[in-house]
Design a protein around this motif. Structure first.
Motif, mmCIF file in Angstrom:
data_model
loop_
_atom_site.group_PDB
_atom_site.id
_atom_site.type_symbol
_atom_site.label_atom_id
_atom_site.label_comp_id
_atom_site.label_asym_id
_atom_site.label_seq_id
_atom_site.Cartn_x
_atom_site.Cartn_y
_atom_site.Cartn_z
ATOM 1 N N LEU A 116 12.101 12.122 88.345
ATOM 2 C CA LEU A 116 11.346 11.743 87.154
ATOM 3 C C LEU A 116 9.845 11.763 87.440
ATOM 4 C CD1 LEU A 116 13.437 8.590 86.200
ATOM 5 C CD2 LEU A 116 13.432 10.746 84.915
ATOM 6 N N GLU A 117 9.040 11.901 86.398
ATOM 7 C CA GLU A 117 7.609 11.673 86.551
ATOM 8 C C GLU A 117 7.408 10.205 86.920
ATOM 9 O OE1 GLU A 117 5.200 12.862 83.311
ATOM 10 O OE2 GLU A 117 6.090 14.862 83.142
ATOM 11 N N PRO A 118 6.399 9.904 87.765
ATOM 12 C CA PRO A 118 6.227 8.523 88.236
ATOM 13 C C PRO A 118 5.596 7.606 87.191
ATOM 14 C CG PRO A 118 4.527 9.922 89.154
ATOM 15 C CD PRO A 118 5.445 10.842 88.393
ATOM 16 N N VAL A 119 6.352 7.373 86.135
ATOM 17 C CA VAL A 119 5.934 6.472 85.057
ATOM 18 C C VAL A 119 6.716 5.174 85.211
ATOM 19 C CG1 VAL A 119 5.884 6.108 82.561
ATOM 20 C CG2 VAL A 119 5.378 8.374 83.515
ATOM 21 N N PHE A 120 6.007 4.048 85.268
ATOM 22 C CA PHE A 120 6.652 2.770 85.558
ATOM 23 C C PHE A 120 6.294 1.726 84.499
ATOM 24 C CE2 PHE A 120 6.186 4.980 89.553
ATOM 25 C CZ PHE A 120 7.402 4.765 90.191
ATOM 26 N N SER A 121 7.282 0.916 84.167
ATOM 27 C CA SER A 121 7.049 -0.258 83.337
ATOM 28 C C SER A 121 7.974 -1.364 83.823
ATOM 29 C CB SER A 121 7.280 0.050 81.860
ATOM 30 O OG SER A 121 6.834 -1.028 81.036
ATOM 31 N N TRP A 122 8.021 -2.448 83.102
ATOM 32 C CA TRP A 122 8.751 -3.615 83.579
ATOM 33 C C TRP A 122 9.212 -4.466 82.405
ATOM 34 C CZ3 TRP A 122 3.697 -2.326 84.372
ATOM 35 C CH2 TRP A 122 2.740 -3.053 83.646
ATOM 36 N N GLY A 123 10.147 -5.326 82.677
ATOM 37 C CA GLY A 123 10.656 -6.245 81.667
ATOM 38 C C GLY A 123 11.310 -7.429 82.342
ATOM 39 N N GLY A 124 11.586 -8.472 81.570
ATOM 40 C CA GLY A 124 12.197 -9.673 82.131
ATOM 41 C C GLY A 124 11.165 -10.771 82.332
ATOM 42 N N ARG A 125 11.665 -11.985 82.335
ATOM 43 C CA ARG A 125 10.764 -13.146 82.318
ATOM 44 C C ARG A 125 10.042 -13.383 83.629
ATOM 45 N NH1 ARG A 125 13.681 -17.627 78.347
ATOM 46 N NH2 ARG A 125 13.663 -16.272 76.511
#
Length: 324
Positions: free
Chosen positions: A244-253
């Motif tokens: 994948l292209e190195p695109v990052f995000s996040w979720g969770g408390r």
């Protein structure tokens, strides 16, 4: 004539969160009790009853579609069709999608864009996917075998440091011992609570905010725990980026404590992948579940991460472990 509403359900270690949208209703409701389990697995019969009660408590009796993003899928959810059997007729559903909460967190954070999303709350699971041919899972192995950097991991590390201080061993933290005693009482009380609990990860994770408080008051041991948590999450994220292209995000408390975890997380990712791009999450796992519910007619099953049940052919998805 108004159309029935859609519901997105996020089932995580911290409870059940539901977003409902329709022509005549818009609601967000929570049930913060731990996810029901039986012999380590998610108890789908009890879970379905709680989801139904939560939705009906918002005054909703019929739905066009529902997506449930549930912790423990894959691995700890053996028969997702149980949710269809219980909820399909009860709400007149045309379609039900049961997905791992990492899928709904991914869609919530990035929309339907390819990339990597770290879902970190009580536990940790990371998904790198284009929602088509690439499906990379990293971690998600539970608090005994994995979930490195998650809330239960942080809480456990903090409690271990507190117990070291109690014993007089090297590496202890008096500040964390004080907080542990205030929250749980004597160490023997803590041991009884954790080892006899049906949800020990929930109790461990409940101490993570106390570890955060200690960091902000200058405790170095607590600071090292949170910094290492960020590094662990980063290593997991990079592992899921293959293809994948190195695109990052996040979720969770866990990421609510952004001042403690974001710098070690992002800096470690950049050390490993210098061209990494970070995108703040567009929404939550419940938002992702709702978006999938609205698009349910176009959602294809991808076992063991995503199952689709409909009126005409339910259940049409069966586990195909080892095929990805």
């Amino acid at each position: 004539m108004s159309l029935p509403a859609h519901a997105g359900v996020d089932v995580g270690g911290g409870g059940i969160r539901v977003k409902i949208e329709g022509d005549e209703v818009s609601a967000y409701v929570e049930d913060t009790a731990p996810v029901p389990r039986h012999r380590g697995r998610v108890d789908l019969h009890r879970l379905a009853a709680r989801i139904a009660t939560t939705i009906e408590g918002a005054g909703v009796e019929r739905l066009a579609g529902m997506v449930i993003g549930v912790t423990g899928l894959p691995g700890l959810v053996s028969e997702p069709g149980t949710l269809w059997q219980t909820l399909g007729d009860r709400f007149g559903l045309g379609a039900l999608v049961v997905a791992g909460d990492m899928v709904t967190t991914h869609v919530g954070a990035l929309g339907f864009r390819p990339g990597v999303v770290v879902a970190a709350g009580t536990g940790v699971i990371t998904l790198g996917t284009d929602l088509d041919g690439v499906w990379n899972q990293a971690d998600g192995w539970g608090h005994l075998l994995g979930d490195h950097g998650g809330g239960a991991w942080i809480g456990a590390q903090g409690l271990q440091a507190a117990l070291r201080a109690h014993d007089g061993r090297i590496g202890g933290s008096p500040a964390l011992l004080e907080r542990m005693t205030a929250r749980f009482g004597h160490p023997l009380d803590l041991v009884g609570l954790v080892y006899q609990s049906t949800s020990p990860a929930h109790h461990l994770a409940s101490f993570a905010p106390s570890v955060a408080e200690a960091v902000r008051e200058g405790d170095r041991v607590a600071g090292r725990i949170w910094a290492e948590a960020g590094r662990q999450l980063a290593q997991t994220a990079v592992a899921a980026a293959t293809g994948l292209e190195p695109v990052f995000s996040w979720g969770g408390r866990l990421f609510d404590a952004a001042d403690l975890i974001m710098d070690p997380f992002q800096s470690t990712v950049r050390d490993l992948l210098p061209d990494a791009c970070f995108i703040p999450p567009l929404g939550t796992s419940a938002d992702g579940a709702l978006a999938l519910a609205k698009a349910a007619a176009d959602v294809r099953p991808r076992n063991p991460y995503l199952y689709v049940f409909t009126r005409t052919d339910a259940p049409r998805a069966q586990p195909l472990h080892g095929t990805l």
